[in-house]
Design a protein around this motif. Structure first.
Motif, PDB file in Angstrom:
ATOM      1  N   ASN A   1      16.200  34.331 -18.761  1.00  0.00           N
ATOM      2  CA  ASN A   1      16.109  35.497 -17.489  1.00  0.00           C
ATOM      3  C   ASN A   1      16.945  35.120 -16.531  1.00  0.00           C
ATOM      4  O   ASN A   1      16.651  34.718 -15.398  1.00  0.00           O
ATOM      5  N   ASP A   2      18.355  35.073 -16.638  1.00  0.00           N
ATOM      6  CA  ASP A   2      19.297  34.809 -15.666  1.00  0.00           C
ATOM      7  C   ASP A   2      20.328  35.879 -16.107  1.00  0.00           C
ATOM      8  O   ASP A   2      21.199  35.690 -16.936  1.00  0.00           O
ATOM      9  N   SER A   3      20.528  36.730 -15.137  1.00  0.00           N
ATOM     10  CA  SER A   3      21.424  37.866 -15.420  1.00  0.00           C
ATOM     11  C   SER A   3      22.965  37.565 -15.124  1.00  0.00           C
ATOM     12  O   SER A   3      23.723  38.421 -15.202  1.00  0.00           O
ATOM     13  N   GLN A   4      23.310  36.392 -14.519  1.00  0.00           N
ATOM     14  CA  GLN A   4      24.488  36.032 -14.325  1.00  0.00           C
ATOM     15  C   GLN A   4      25.405  35.647 -15.523  1.00  0.00           C
ATOM     16  O   GLN A   4      26.742  35.754 -15.228  1.00  0.00           O
ATOM     17  N   TYR A   5      24.628  35.292 -16.547  1.00  0.00           N
ATOM     18  CA  TYR A   5      25.563  35.107 -17.720  1.00  0.00           C
ATOM     19  C   TYR A   5      24.544  35.619 -18.958  1.00  0.00           C
ATOM     20  O   TYR A   5      23.537  35.614 -19.028  1.00  0.00           O
ATOM     21  N   PRO A   6      25.266  36.213 -20.185  1.00  0.00           N
ATOM     22  CA  PRO A   6      24.737  36.512 -21.375  1.00  0.00           C
ATOM     23  C   PRO A   6      24.286  35.357 -21.797  1.00  0.00           C
ATOM     24  O   PRO A   6      24.930  34.414 -22.507  1.00  0.00           O
ATOM     25  N   TRP A   7      23.031  34.859 -21.999  1.00  0.00           N
ATOM     26  CA  TRP A   7      22.481  33.600 -21.987  1.00  0.00           C
ATOM     27  C   TRP A   7      21.388  33.510 -23.181  1.00  0.00           C
ATOM     28  O   TRP A   7      20.303  34.119 -22.748  1.00  0.00           O
ATOM     29  N   PHE A   8      21.446  33.210 -24.322  1.00  0.00           N
ATOM     30  CA  PHE A   8      20.587  33.075 -25.490  1.00  0.00           C
ATOM     31  C   PHE A   8      20.267  31.794 -25.939  1.00  0.00           C
ATOM     32  O   PHE A   8      21.236  30.775 -25.803  1.00  0.00           O
ATOM     33  N   ILE A   9      19.062  31.691 -26.450  1.00  0.00           N
ATOM     34  CA  ILE A   9      18.610  30.509 -26.847  1.00  0.00           C
ATOM     35  C   ILE A   9      18.052  30.364 -28.308  1.00  0.00           C
ATOM     36  O   ILE A   9      16.902  31.249 -28.269  1.00  0.00           O
ATOM     37  N   LEU A  10      18.518  29.695 -29.316  1.00  0.00           N
ATOM     38  CA  LEU A  10      17.698  29.610 -30.553  1.00  0.00           C
ATOM     39  C   LEU A  10      16.612  28.383 -30.671  1.00  0.00           C
ATOM     40  O   LEU A  10      17.081  27.312 -30.325  1.00  0.00           O
ATOM     41  N   VAL A  11      15.539  28.598 -30.827  1.00  0.00           N
ATOM     42  CA  VAL A  11      14.443  27.654 -31.056  1.00  0.00           C
ATOM     43  C   VAL A  11      14.017  27.490 -32.342  1.00  0.00           C
ATOM     44  O   VAL A  11      13.397  28.327 -32.791  1.00  0.00           O
ATOM     45  N   PRO A  12      14.327  26.516 -33.084  1.00  0.00           N
ATOM     46  CA  PRO A  12      13.850  26.254 -34.511  1.00  0.00           C
ATOM     47  C   PRO A  12      12.261  26.177 -34.267  1.00  0.00           C
ATOM     48  O   PRO A  12      11.683  25.341 -33.760  1.00  0.00           O
ATOM     49  N   ARG A  13      11.732  26.907 -35.303  1.00  0.00           N
ATOM     50  CA  ARG A  13      10.182  27.207 -35.215  1.00  0.00           C
ATOM     51  C   ARG A  13       9.753  25.981 -36.168  1.00  0.00           C
ATOM     52  O   ARG A  13       8.998  26.182 -37.122  1.00  0.00           O
ATOM     53  N   ARG A  14       9.973  24.844 -35.652  1.00  0.00           N
ATOM     54  CA  ARG A  14       9.266  23.476 -36.208  1.00  0.00           C
ATOM     55  C   ARG A  14       8.748  22.790 -35.288  1.00  0.00           C
ATOM     56  O   ARG A  14       9.331  22.613 -34.098  1.00  0.00           O
ATOM     57  N   SER A  15       7.691  22.160 -35.287  1.00  0.00           N
ATOM     58  CA  SER A  15       6.968  21.433 -34.227  1.00  0.00           C
ATOM     59  C   SER A  15       7.626  19.919 -34.521  1.00  0.00           C
ATOM     60  O   SER A  15       8.037  19.311 -35.384  1.00  0.00           O
ATOM     61  N   ASP A  16       7.441  19.337 -33.249  1.00  0.00           N
ATOM     62  CA  ASP A  16       7.586  17.786 -32.903  1.00  0.00           C
ATOM     63  C   ASP A  16       9.165  17.335 -33.320  1.00  0.00           C
ATOM     64  O   ASP A  16       9.330  16.475 -33.847  1.00  0.00           O
ATOM     65  N   ILE A  17       9.943  18.534 -33.073  1.00  0.00           N
ATOM     66  CA  ILE A  17      11.387  18.047 -33.428  1.00  0.00           C
ATOM     67  C   ILE A  17      12.288  18.226 -32.011  1.00  0.00           C
ATOM     68  O   ILE A  17      12.172  19.170 -31.349  1.00  0.00           O
ATOM     69  N   MET A  18      13.008  17.065 -31.824  1.00  0.00           N
ATOM     70  CA  MET A  18      13.912  16.998 -30.549  1.00  0.00           C
ATOM     71  C   MET A  18      15.323  17.263 -30.745  1.00  0.00           C
ATOM     72  O   MET A  18      15.845  17.495 -30.063  1.00  0.00           O
ATOM     73  N   GLU A  19      15.603  16.807 -31.820  1.00  0.00           N
ATOM     74  CA  GLU A  19      17.155  16.721 -32.116  1.00  0.00           C
ATOM     75  C   GLU A  19      17.433  17.341 -33.465  1.00  0.00           C
ATOM     76  O   GLU A  19      16.527  17.398 -34.479  1.00  0.00           O
ATOM     77  N   ILE A  20      18.593  17.721 -33.480  1.00  0.00           N
ATOM     78  CA  ILE A  20      18.934  18.346 -34.990  1.00  0.00           C
ATOM     79  C   ILE A  20      18.899  17.584 -36.023  1.00  0.00           C
ATOM     80  O   ILE A  20      18.462  18.033 -37.237  1.00  0.00           O
ATOM     81  N   HIS A  21      19.363  16.368 -36.088  1.00  0.00           N
ATOM     82  CA  HIS A  21      19.334  15.604 -36.910  1.00  0.00           C
ATOM     83  C   HIS A  21      17.637  15.235 -37.676  1.00  0.00           C
ATOM     84  O   HIS A  21      17.601  14.709 -38.693  1.00  0.00           O
ATOM     85  N   GLN A  22      16.771  15.451 -36.868  1.00  0.00           N
ATOM     86  CA  GLN A  22      15.546  15.348 -37.280  1.00  0.00           C
ATOM     87  C   GLN A  22      15.083  16.581 -38.317  1.00  0.00           C
ATOM     88  O   GLN A  22      13.808  16.412 -38.614  1.00  0.00           O
ATOM     89  N   LEU A  23      15.677  17.644 -38.322  1.00  0.00           N
ATOM     90  CA  LEU A  23      15.396  18.493 -39.029  1.00  0.00           C
ATOM     91  C   LEU A  23      15.680  18.375 -40.738  1.00  0.00           C
ATOM     92  O   LEU A  23      16.672  17.583 -40.758  1.00  0.00           O
TER      93      LEU A  23
END
Length: 137
Positions: free
Chosen positions: A29-51
């Motif tokens: 919710n910041d109109s200064q930039y087209p800004w999107f976020i992907l959130v993997p729907r996995r619990s207790d994951i902080m880093e990509i290597h944990q997937l």
């Protein structure tokens, strides 16, 4: 492993666009930039290597598809993609369309300026545009 829940900060700062096979797609919710976020729907994951390996590949596919569509829709000079997570430990991947004319260029946007929230109709327009090109809801 607990059930997936979106981090409270992401809930507060973003709007839900829709879901891919793995990830929830959010609009910051910041109109200064087209800004999107992907959130993997996995619990207790902080880093990509944990997937799991299959989830890593799925996240990369979703990120690349999102990047392609953001280039089509917004025609940015550069697309910044980052998984930082210093304030929000839940794994999430930012996709920010950048322009040489944006107020933070060429510096990173993180914490540079106070957010400029979308007007409701503008947020809904951006969400609808992305849902249409990504075929998600």
């Amino acid at each position: 492993m607990s059930e997936f829940e979106l981090h409270p900060r992401l809930q507060q700062d973003c709007r839900v666009v829709g879901d891919f096979a793995l990830s929830r797609l959010l609009l910051m919710n910041d109109s200064q930039y087209p800004w999107f976020i992907l959130v993997p729907r996995r619990s207790d994951i902080m880093e990509i290597h944990q997937l799991a390996e299959a989830d890593r590949q799925q996240l990369l596919s979703e990120s690349c598809l999102l990047a392609e569509k953001l280039f089509e829709l917004y025609q940015p000079d550069k697309l910044n993609i980052a998984a930082i997570g210093n304030l929000v430990p839940q794994l999430h991947v930012h996709h920010v369309a950048r322009y040489r004319t944006d107020k933070a260029w060429p510096a990173p946007i993180w914490g540079k300026f106070a957010p400029a929230p979308y007007q409701e109709q503008d947020a809904q327009r951006e969400i609808a545009r992305l849902r249409a090109v990504l075929n998600i809801g």
